[in-house]
Every structure is written in C-alpha cells, then in structure tokens.
Design an enzyme around this catalytic site. Sequence first.
Site, short mmCIF file in Angstrom:
data_model
loop_
_atom_site.label_atom_id
_atom_site.label_comp_id
_atom_site.label_asym_id
_atom_site.label_seq_id
_atom_site.Cartn_x
_atom_site.Cartn_y
_atom_site.Cartn_z
N ARG A 60 0.86 -1.19 0.00
CA ARG A 60 0.00 0.00 0.00
C ARG A 60 0.90 1.24 0.00
O ARG A 60 0.86 2.05 0.91
CB ARG A 60 -0.89 0.01 1.23
CG ARG A 60 -2.09 -0.89 1.35
CD ARG A 60 -2.55 -1.69 0.24
NE ARG A 60 -3.78 -1.29 -0.41
CZ ARG A 60 -5.00 -1.50 0.03
NH1 ARG A 60 -5.21 -2.04 1.18
NH2 ARG A 60 -6.06 -1.13 -0.66
N GLN A 62 0.28 2.57 -6.06
CA GLN A 62 -1.16 2.87 -6.17
C GLN A 62 -1.75 2.51 -7.54
O GLN A 62 -2.85 1.99 -7.62
CB GLN A 62 -1.40 4.34 -5.89
CG GLN A 62 -1.88 4.57 -4.48
CD GLN A 62 -2.00 6.04 -4.12
OE1 GLN A 62 -1.55 6.91 -4.86
NE2 GLN A 62 -2.61 6.30 -3.00
P1 NAD Z 1 -9.75 -2.76 4.46
O1 NAD Z 1 -10.58 -3.18 3.30
O2 NAD Z 1 -8.68 -3.67 4.98
O3 NAD Z 1 -10.73 -2.44 5.68
C1 NAD Z 1 -11.77 -1.48 5.54
C2 NAD Z 1 -11.83 -0.61 6.77
O4 NAD Z 1 -12.37 -1.36 7.87
C3 NAD Z 1 -10.47 -0.10 7.25
O5 NAD Z 1 -10.49 1.32 7.24
C4 NAD Z 1 -10.34 -0.66 8.66
O6 NAD Z 1 -9.69 0.24 9.55
C5 NAD Z 1 -11.80 -0.84 9.04
N1 NAD Z 1 -12.06 -1.73 10.20
C6 NAD Z 1 -11.45 -2.88 10.56
N2 NAD Z 1 -12.01 -3.38 11.70
C7 NAD Z 1 -13.00 -2.50 12.07
C8 NAD Z 1 -13.94 -2.46 13.14
N3 NAD Z 1 -13.96 -3.38 14.10
N4 NAD Z 1 -14.82 -1.42 13.18
C9 NAD Z 1 -14.79 -0.46 12.23
N5 NAD Z 1 -13.93 -0.44 11.19
C10 NAD Z 1 -13.04 -1.45 11.11
O7 NAD Z 1 -9.12 -1.33 4.20
P2 NAD Z 1 -8.59 -0.71 2.83
O8 NAD Z 1 -9.68 0.02 2.16
O9 NAD Z 1 -7.89 -1.76 2.09
O10 NAD Z 1 -7.56 0.36 3.36
C11 NAD Z 1 -6.58 -0.01 4.33
C12 NAD Z 1 -5.57 1.10 4.52
O11 NAD Z 1 -4.69 1.18 3.43
C13 NAD Z 1 -6.15 2.47 4.69
O12 NAD Z 1 -5.35 3.16 5.60
C14 NAD Z 1 -6.00 3.07 3.33
O13 NAD Z 1 -5.99 4.48 3.36
C15 NAD Z 1 -4.66 2.52 2.96
N6 NAD Z 1 -4.43 2.47 1.53
C16 NAD Z 1 -3.28 3.00 1.04
C17 NAD Z 1 -3.05 2.93 -0.33
C18 NAD Z 1 -1.79 3.45 -0.91
O14 NAD Z 1 -1.17 4.31 -0.35
N7 NAD Z 1 -1.39 2.87 -2.05
C19 NAD Z 1 -3.96 2.34 -1.17
C20 NAD Z 1 -5.13 1.83 -0.62
C21 NAD Z 1 -5.35 1.89 0.75
#
Ligand code: NAD
Length: 378
Positions: free
Chosen positions: A120, A125
């Site tokens: 990530r 990205q």
């Molecule tokens: P994910 O699909 O793994 O999870 C979705 C969300 O569920 C997350 O925000 C997580 O904190 C939340 N979650 C987990 N347990 C929970 C609970 N008990 N109650 C409420 N919420 C809960 O997440 P994602 O969309 O894959 O994103 C993960 C991270 O990676 C984020 O910080 C995102 O900003 C980051 N990200 C970075 C990049 C990059 O820089 N290339 C790209 C994508 C995502």
Amino acid sequence: MIVTALPSPPDERRLAVVPPAIERLSKLGHEVRLPTGYGAPLHLSDEVLSAAGATMVPPAEARKSAEIALVVTPPEPASLEGLQRGTFVVGFLDPFFALPTVRALAERGLRGMCVELMPRSTYAQKMDALSSQANLAGYAAVVLAAQRIDKVLPMMSTPAGTIAPARVFVLGVGVAGLQAIATAKRLGARVDAYDTRPVVAEQVRSLGARFVEFDLGIEVGQTEQGYAQALTDEQLERQRAQMAKVVAQSDVVITTAQVFGRAAPRLLDAAAIGGMKPGSVVVDLAASTGGNVEGSVAGQEVVTEGGVQILGLHPLAASVARDASLMYSANLTHLIEHAWPDGELRSASEDEVVDAVLLVDDGAVRHEAVRDQMEATA
Ligand code: NAD
C-alpha cells in the site's frame, strides 16, 4: 511476453483485459492472445478486441502459448488445465481463502502473482487492484441501497410537505467506505461513519459526514501497511454495544470492515439489526470474508423477520463491470509494465513489488501467513 486471460466464471462480468489495456500491452511489445468469445460478458466482439491489437485464437491454443495468464477471480484448479509449467497466473487469487487454487498453482509448477498482496505505497497505487475495486464497490453499495430502500436519500421540501433526508451509517472507512460516504453525501443523505483507526476521522469530516466516536477502552492502531489491527472479543463487544443506537437511527448501514488476512469482524448482531426500522437496508461489503453482519449471506439478499434487508451481494464492483474492468485491467497492465521492464522479470530480492505479489514460485508458496493458513487447513 505472450499474455492471455482466463475466462471469468459465468456469474462474473468483469474482464481482466479490455481494449485500452490491450493497446497498452501491445505498445509495450507484449503479444495479447485471447480465447475467441473472451469479451462476451461485456459485449465486446472478437473484432473489437482484434482491432485493439489482440490475436483471437481457440481457447486451448491461448492457454498453451501463454507466458502470463490474467484472471479476475481465483481460477478453479481444473481451469488451470493446459497452461505450461512456469506460466504466471496474475490477478486476484484470494490468498487466504482460495487455498485449493494456491495449492494447485504450486503443484502444477505455475507461478502466481497475487494482486491482493500489493504494497500500500504511493508508488504502487496505480497497480493496486484492491483499491480500484473497493472504490467502485463503495459507490455501488450506496446506489444499490438507494434502489432498495423505500424512501428518498435527500431532504425534499415540497408543497405536500417536507421529507427528511435518509440517514446512512458507514462502518469501516477504508477505500470503499470513503467512496460510500462521498456517494451518499452527493445523493443528499445525512451520513455518519466510524472506523477503529482514528486517523480517518479528519477524512470523514472533510467529506461533510459526522465521525462517531466510541470508547473501546484503548486506542486501536494500524499496521505499517495501514491496515486495521484486529480487536479483542471484549473490544468488539464494547463496539457493538455502543453502535446499537446509531444503527437503530439509520435507514441504511453500509459495512466495509476488514482485517487483512483474517475473517471479517462481526460488527452487527441480530439484536442491532432488530433495532432498525422495517424497510431499512444493510449492505455488507465484507460478506464474502465471513460478513460484518449476523445473518448476511455472501451473494444473497436476505430479509429479516423485522423487515430489514441485508444485502451480501459480492463482488459489488462487478455490478459496474465496464468501469471495474477498465480499472482492473489498467492495474494489471501497470503491474506487467513494472515487473517485466524489458521482457525479463525483475528479481524478487531486488524489487519490493515483485517480492510482495509473487505468491507462488518454483512450486512453493512464498508468503508465510498463507503457508500457515494452508498448514492449518491441511
Ligand atoms: P480494508 O478493506 O482492509 O478495511 C476497511 C476498513 O475497515 C479499514 O479502514 C479498517 O480500519 C476498518 N475496520 C477494521 N475493523 C474494524 C472495526 N472493528 N470497526 C470499524 N472499522 C473497522 O481497508 P482498505 O480500504 O484496504 O484500506 C486499508 C488502509 O490502506 C487504509 O489506511 C488506506 O488508506 C490505505 N491504503 C493505502 C493505499 C496506498 O497508499 N497505495 C492504497 C489503498 C489503501
């Protein structure tokens, strides 16, 4: 490289390679050889795919000559038949759950590049298929809920009276959650949101939604990759108890909570759902990894005795298959461009992306957590 794509299963309309990606791969010097009829799910004829630069060949020939085979979903072991040893199978391989596929890749001497394992990082990205599909799923979840619910989302002042805006609660504010918030706001709903990672509060507020705070007894952190840390059973219980009130006030709840590599946390139990008004809609975007919602069934719509609709349809990005395919095939093209800069695969020991995504190589599974999962279920 000679690039093909394996056909998607019948209920999956997304394609791993569509014309802009075919053109790009051809320009980069790769040869795209697709099985005849490949574009049918998106009504793309063989002529359209040929015009973009693909060579259309009988399916067996496409497999036999392929050096890279692109997939949208983890291929059933039987559908790997006909690929030569050493061929790279690239795409969503669902590494922690589709273990028969991972095993079959290793046993057949195929190599697996798993896009779920993409770092990530800012650099990666453009190759991040989890994000591109989660973004569309967040949008599609709100559109689906808006169709199913028996009220409008925006406030409406009419001569006959005023309609209050729908209340939407987004649970889990990663990529899908942020897009769900933005879409619900655009449609005029009043939006609340919650995530265990406090760092997202500011992003929620900047979209004009309210970030709800719950006291879980500790500050929950995130992993180096930005993923949520798993809560203990006691913390989850505290979260469920405090959320019940917000859930009961909501017309639509969209749950997106995932913990990487594990079953999704159970956030809404039957009691919380029972507190919602009849006709309310819950969309569980985590249905395929165990579900955030008690009673949700992956791929199905369920109506509770209290008249609450629980939608576990998956993958929701497939409901906007044309754009989902555009984004996904662009992600895969960027990955190929990065991994094979001059037709030679970058070495995993020298490249962070290849090291992360190369799940199966030389008959072995390279990712420790996946190996552990395989041993645990052997
Ligand atoms: P994910 O699909 O793994 O999870 C979705 C969300 O569920 C997350 O925000 C997580 O904190 C939340 N979650 C987990 N347990 C929970 C609970 N008990 N109650 C409420 N919420 C809960 O997440 P994602 O969309 O894959 O994103 C993960 C991270 O990676 C984020 O910080 C995102 O900003 C980051 N990200 C970075 C990049 C990059 O820089 N290339 C790209 C994508 C995502």
